[in-house]
Design a protein around this motif. Structure first.
Motif, mmCIF file in Angstrom:
data_model
loop_
_atom_site.group_PDB
_atom_site.id
_atom_site.type_symbol
_atom_site.label_atom_id
_atom_site.label_comp_id
_atom_site.label_asym_id
_atom_site.label_seq_id
_atom_site.Cartn_x
_atom_site.Cartn_y
_atom_site.Cartn_z
ATOM 1 N N LEU A 28 36.978 42.709 40.464
ATOM 2 C CA LEU A 28 37.794 42.475 41.657
ATOM 3 C C LEU A 28 38.507 41.130 41.597
ATOM 4 O O LEU A 28 38.124 40.236 40.850
ATOM 5 C CB LEU A 28 36.914 42.514 42.915
ATOM 6 N N LYS A 29 39.520 40.996 42.429
ATOM 7 C CA LYS A 29 40.175 39.709 42.657
ATOM 8 C C LYS A 29 39.469 39.076 43.850
ATOM 9 O O LYS A 29 39.459 39.638 44.952
ATOM 10 C CB LYS A 29 41.665 39.892 42.933
ATOM 11 N N VAL A 30 38.873 37.909 43.623
ATOM 12 C CA VAL A 30 38.015 37.278 44.613
ATOM 13 C C VAL A 30 38.610 35.951 45.084
ATOM 14 O O VAL A 30 38.986 35.106 44.271
ATOM 15 C CB VAL A 30 36.606 37.014 44.023
ATOM 16 N N LEU A 31 38.663 35.800 46.401
ATOM 17 C CA LEU A 31 39.035 34.519 46.989
ATOM 18 C C LEU A 31 37.749 33.860 47.467
ATOM 19 O O LEU A 31 37.051 34.400 48.322
ATOM 20 C CB LEU A 31 39.999 34.701 48.164
ATOM 21 N N ILE A 32 37.422 32.715 46.886
ATOM 22 C CA ILE A 32 36.233 31.946 47.261
ATOM 23 C C ILE A 32 36.643 30.963 48.352
ATOM 24 O O ILE A 32 37.555 30.157 48.148
ATOM 25 C CB ILE A 32 35.659 31.192 46.046
ATOM 26 N N ALA A 33 35.992 31.037 49.497
ATOM 27 C CA ALA A 33 36.359 30.211 50.645
ATOM 28 C C ALA A 33 35.263 29.216 50.982
ATOM 29 O O ALA A 33 34.080 29.566 51.038
ATOM 30 C CB ALA A 33 36.620 31.103 51.864
ATOM 31 N N ASP A 34 35.670 27.966 51.201
ATOM 32 C CA ASP A 34 34.731 26.930 51.625
ATOM 33 C C ASP A 34 35.452 25.985 52.576
ATOM 34 O O ASP A 34 36.686 26.005 52.673
ATOM 35 C CB ASP A 34 34.172 26.179 50.417
ATOM 36 N N ASP A 35 34.668 25.149 53.243
ATOM 37 C CA ASP A 35 35.279 24.233 54.199
ATOM 38 C C ASP A 35 35.919 23.036 53.515
ATOM 39 O O ASP A 35 37.008 22.610 53.885
ATOM 40 C CB ASP A 35 34.287 23.789 55.282
ATOM 41 N N VAL A 36 35.258 22.501 52.476
ATOM 42 C CA VAL A 36 35.779 21.295 51.838
ATOM 43 C C VAL A 36 35.407 21.251 50.360
ATOM 44 O O VAL A 36 34.312 21.661 49.984
ATOM 45 C CB VAL A 36 35.262 20.021 52.561
ATOM 46 N N ALA A 37 36.318 20.786 49.547
ATOM 47 C CA ALA A 37 36.014 20.431 48.161
ATOM 48 C C ALA A 37 35.837 18.924 48.188
ATOM 49 O O ALA A 37 36.793 18.163 48.079
ATOM 50 C CB ALA A 37 37.137 20.837 47.223
ATOM 51 N N ASP A 38 34.596 18.495 48.413
ATOM 52 C CA ASP A 38 34.279 17.073 48.527
ATOM 53 C C ASP A 38 34.041 16.528 47.120
ATOM 54 O O ASP A 38 34.929 15.954 46.511
ATOM 55 C CB ASP A 38 33.071 16.896 49.437
ATOM 56 N N THR A 39 32.862 16.744 46.572
ATOM 57 C CA THR A 39 32.651 16.408 45.164
ATOM 58 C C THR A 39 33.235 17.515 44.286
ATOM 59 O O THR A 39 33.591 17.277 43.140
ATOM 60 C CB THR A 39 31.160 16.259 44.821
ATOM 61 N N GLY A 40 33.282 18.724 44.835
ATOM 62 C CA GLY A 40 33.794 19.876 44.107
ATOM 63 C C GLY A 40 32.755 20.595 43.270
ATOM 64 O O GLY A 40 33.030 21.658 42.719
ATOM 65 N N HIS A 41 31.552 20.056 43.178
ATOM 66 C CA HIS A 41 30.523 20.654 42.324
ATOM 67 C C HIS A 41 30.109 22.040 42.805
ATOM 68 O O HIS A 41 29.900 22.946 41.987
ATOM 69 C CB HIS A 41 29.311 19.731 42.207
ATOM 70 N N THR A 42 29.968 22.219 44.109
ATOM 71 C CA THR A 42 29.590 23.530 44.645
ATOM 72 C C THR A 42 30.668 24.557 44.354
ATOM 73 O O THR A 42 30.390 25.647 43.849
ATOM 74 C CB THR A 42 29.340 23.436 46.167
ATOM 75 N N LEU A 43 31.903 24.227 44.652
ATOM 76 C CA LEU A 43 33.014 25.148 44.435
ATOM 77 C C LEU A 43 33.160 25.494 42.952
ATOM 78 O O LEU A 43 33.388 26.654 42.591
ATOM 79 C CB LEU A 43 34.300 24.530 44.982
ATOM 80 N N ARG A 44 32.989 24.512 42.097
ATOM 81 C CA ARG A 44 33.079 24.761 40.651
ATOM 82 C C ARG A 44 31.968 25.706 40.197
ATOM 83 O O ARG A 44 32.217 26.642 39.424
ATOM 84 C CB ARG A 44 33.011 23.450 39.874
ATOM 85 N N LEU A 45 30.740 25.484 40.680
ATOM 86 C CA LEU A 45 29.619 26.355 40.317
ATOM 87 C C LEU A 45 29.901 27.796 40.737
ATOM 88 O O LEU A 45 29.738 28.723 39.939
ATOM 89 C CB LEU A 45 28.328 25.863 40.979
ATOM 90 N N VAL A 46 30.333 27.987 41.955
ATOM 91 C CA VAL A 46 30.590 29.337 42.452
ATOM 92 C C VAL A 46 31.706 29.997 41.648
ATOM 93 O O VAL A 46 31.601 31.157 41.252
ATOM 94 C CB VAL A 46 30.916 29.318 43.963
ATOM 95 N N ARG A 47 32.773 29.270 41.391
ATOM 96 C CA ARG A 47 33.879 29.829 40.609
ATOM 97 C C ARG A 47 33.407 30.204 39.204
ATOM 98 O O ARG A 47 33.750 31.271 38.688
ATOM 99 C CB ARG A 47 35.041 28.855 40.528
ATOM 100 N N GLU A 48 32.605 29.356 38.576
ATOM 101 C CA GLU A 48 32.109 29.651 37.223
ATOM 102 C C GLU A 48 31.208 30.877 37.206
ATOM 103 O O GLU A 48 31.291 31.703 36.297
ATOM 104 C CB GLU A 48 31.383 28.437 36.655
ATOM 105 N N VAL A 49 30.340 31.009 38.198
ATOM 106 C CA VAL A 49 29.447 32.169 38.278
ATOM 107 C C VAL A 49 30.260 33.444 38.452
ATOM 108 O O VAL A 49 30.067 34.436 37.745
ATOM 109 C CB VAL A 49 28.420 31.999 39.425
ATOM 110 N N LEU A 50 31.196 33.426 39.400
ATOM 111 C CA LEU A 50 31.972 34.631 39.691
ATOM 112 C C LEU A 50 32.960 34.968 38.576
ATOM 113 O O LEU A 50 33.186 36.145 38.282
ATOM 114 C CB LEU A 50 32.705 34.484 41.018
ATOM 115 N N ALA A 51 33.551 33.966 37.949
ATOM 116 C CA ALA A 51 34.570 34.199 36.925
ATOM 117 C C ALA A 51 34.039 35.035 35.763
ATOM 118 O O ALA A 51 34.816 35.706 35.083
ATOM 119 C CB ALA A 51 35.118 32.869 36.420
#
Length: 171
Positions: free
Chosen positions: A100-123
């Motif tokens: 699927l084409k997935v849009l990952i949504a979060d409130d803030v990319a502060d350090t960005g580590h959480t968003l990067r982890l989620v993107r890497e897992v899903l990718a």
């Protein structure tokens, strides 16, 4: 809107105040940026907890019926975090997002580590994973695909600015 404590502006950290009304405007404008890009996700996956409201609002605005969540712990308090973000149960069933084409949504990319982890897992499982946040901070290790506003101020979100309600039984 950015506000500084007017009584002692030299010592007060800059704060970004997001109200519920402004949240509605922000998520709608963020959805318009995604739509203007000509990309349509099959599913919106919200990063719990801060991304839950963002993900739901984006899904409605983009006309996406499929929503999911991924639970990640990184922050343990105000500006206190674990060494690395950790995915917590219940886990998103990756078989459900495969291809699927997935849009990952979060409130803030502060350090960005959480968003990067989620993107890497899903990718590893999806056709394409893109990220959307309300706020992007300059020190983030990831540049989100879509962002409503850039700031380096501390953000007061309407869902987390108040402490838990009194009278809750102890854990």
């Amino acid at each position: 809107m950015t506000s500084v404590n007017p009584t002692d502006a030299t010592d007060a950290p800059e704060r970004e105040e997001l109200t519920w009304d402004r949240f509605g405007t922000a998520t709608r404008e963020l959805a318009e940026v995604v739509a203007a890009d000509g990309w349509r996700p099959d599913i919106v996956v919200a990063v719990a907890r801060g991304g839950l409201t963002v993900g739901g609002a984006l899904a409605y605005a983009l006309g996406v019926k499929n929503c999911g969540t991924i639970n990640v712990e990184f922050y343990t308090g105000v500006d206190e975090r674990l060494d690395v973000p950790v995915v917590l149960p219940p886990s998103l069933q990756l078989v459900d997002v495969t291809g699927l084409k997935v849009l990952i949504a979060d409130d803030v990319a502060d350090t960005g580590h959480t968003l990067r982890l989620v993107r890497e897992v899903l990718a590893q499982h999806v056709e394409e994973a893109r990220t959307a946040v309300l706020y992007h901070k300059s020190q983030s290790v990831i540049v989100p695909d879509y962002c409503w506003k850039q700031t380096d101020a501390w953000i007061n979100f309407p869902w987390s600015v108040l402490p838990p309600v009194a009278g809750l039984p102890p854990r």
